[in-house]
Design an enzyme around this catalytic site. Sequence first.
Site, PDB file in Angstrom:
ATOM      1  N   LYS A  76      33.628  38.712  39.877  1.00 61.61           N
ATOM      2  CA  LYS A  76      32.260  38.549  40.373  1.00 61.61           C
ATOM      3  C   LYS A  76      31.402  39.740  39.973  1.00 61.61           C
ATOM      4  O   LYS A  76      31.888  40.872  39.908  1.00 61.61           O
ATOM      5  CB  LYS A  76      32.266  38.435  41.899  1.00 61.61           C
ATOM      6  CG  LYS A  76      32.871  37.188  42.454  1.00 61.61           C
ATOM      7  CD  LYS A  76      32.990  37.246  43.969  1.00 61.61           C
ATOM      8  CE  LYS A  76      31.646  37.284  44.664  1.00 61.61           C
ATOM      9  NZ  LYS A  76      31.779  37.128  46.126  1.00 61.61           N
ATOM     10  N   SER A 151      29.271  33.357  47.951  1.00 63.26           N
ATOM     11  CA  SER A 151      28.751  34.107  46.831  1.00 63.26           C
ATOM     12  C   SER A 151      29.652  34.099  45.609  1.00 63.26           C
ATOM     13  O   SER A 151      29.257  34.582  44.554  1.00 63.26           O
ATOM     14  CB  SER A 151      28.518  35.562  47.281  1.00 63.26           C
ATOM     15  OG  SER A 151      29.726  36.206  47.609  1.00 63.26           O
ATOM     16  N   SER A 175      32.392  33.448  51.508  1.00 61.32           N
ATOM     17  CA  SER A 175      32.042  33.490  50.091  1.00 61.32           C
ATOM     18  C   SER A 175      33.151  33.111  49.124  1.00 61.32           C
ATOM     19  O   SER A 175      32.894  32.928  47.934  1.00 61.32           O
ATOM     20  CB  SER A 175      31.517  34.878  49.726  1.00 61.32           C
ATOM     21  OG  SER A 175      30.280  35.117  50.348  1.00 61.32           O
TER      22      SER A 175
END
Length: 450
Positions: A76, A151, A175
Amino acid sequence: MLPLSAVKLRDQLAAGEISSREATAHHLQRIDEQRSLGAFVHVSEAALDAAARADEAFVKNRGQLGRMHGMPTAFKDLGDVAGMPTTHGSAAVEHPVATRDSALAARLRAEGVIVLGKTQVPEFGLSSYSENLIAAPSRNPLAPQRSSGGSSGGQAAAVAAGMIPVGPGSDGGGSVRIPAAACGLVGLKPSLGRIPSDVLEGYSDGFGAPKLTVSGPLAHDALDAALLMDAMRGTDHYLPLLRGRYPEELANLRIGYSTHSPFQSVYEITVSPDAQQAFSAGLKLLAQRHQVELAKLAYAEDYPEAFGAVWTNGLKDIPLQDESRLGALAREFRRRSQQRSLQAATQAATRIRQIAADFIRQWSAYDVIATPALSGVPPMVGHYTQGSAERDYMLQCQYSPYSSMVNVSSAAAITVPTGTSKEGLPLGIQLISPRSDEGMLLALALQISV
């Protein structure tokens, strides 16, 4: 054709049946072919060279290699990966090229992974959709007009679309689990401290609240998630556990199910008929081996206020290059954090610890608590950003009303796909372990896989 399973690919790499360079080239091609999904914000130009070095190491040190030697993955864009820019999904901060790896990236490099790049995230990881002002939104591979979640949305899209075999994510309010559920994957949120790199700076935030964010795997199935968990921890435990007799012998757990959400005191929470059907399907599968019953839960009515404060407390301290370039949600949350006194922030942290203890107290009447993974199918890209920041946040809470309470409690949870909507979009179940038994959750995911 490479196997979809990360475990099978790992086994082929370990047996010398496929080279790291072949696996890396295949996945880089998948990334290039599916650029329109917006999963990646940076693709490494050094990945093939790294794969070639991995192949050389395989020849020289075949018996002394990491658990995922030569396997491609990505990270990420919220953490540093050496040689790649870190944007945090924000146009308001500088985007320096990292000179060293984050602790998690370093841990997985030690296991031999080949890093293909960085994937799309919401600004500062704040939301359950991966859209920001620096790159195209991350789209759902199963329905590109819809969100891949957040996320870890770019990670989920990349795994679901076959751009990477398995992906490490982070989960501070859902997330990992939200995008996994949105994209038809297994998403595991471990308990706080289970991944050593998560607690290098302690177990609480600067105000005394439990640390919310932990690292966890997004994977096609429980075995792949177990492989990545073992690599993230640097120990062999979960994959051998799942490959043994434990999943077959696990039975007669007491499982309490509920659709009650701690956000119901402020928002209308509705589970769609399709989501309810998938939830019921998961419960039916569980009932084949375990005792499943309705759990009567009562949550503190001030949870939304306390969680909102704890969730945003740290935003005021982020150094910005240009505050005017913040997105609407981050701008509003930062404003609130700046206006919150130290006393109020500390009181919210104290209150969230009390609420967390009550969550565990209630859940501990059972071995597992089951909830819907999400309240419905993934929304359209742009769904959240058409109004105020308050409306944006409300919509997120209504879409994922069962996620953040797990982070507050520091417990472990997993989401597993158990059905589809009329349009063929994935829906599933969330299983929470109040005693933080990730092995049990992975075994249950294996039992109910459809």
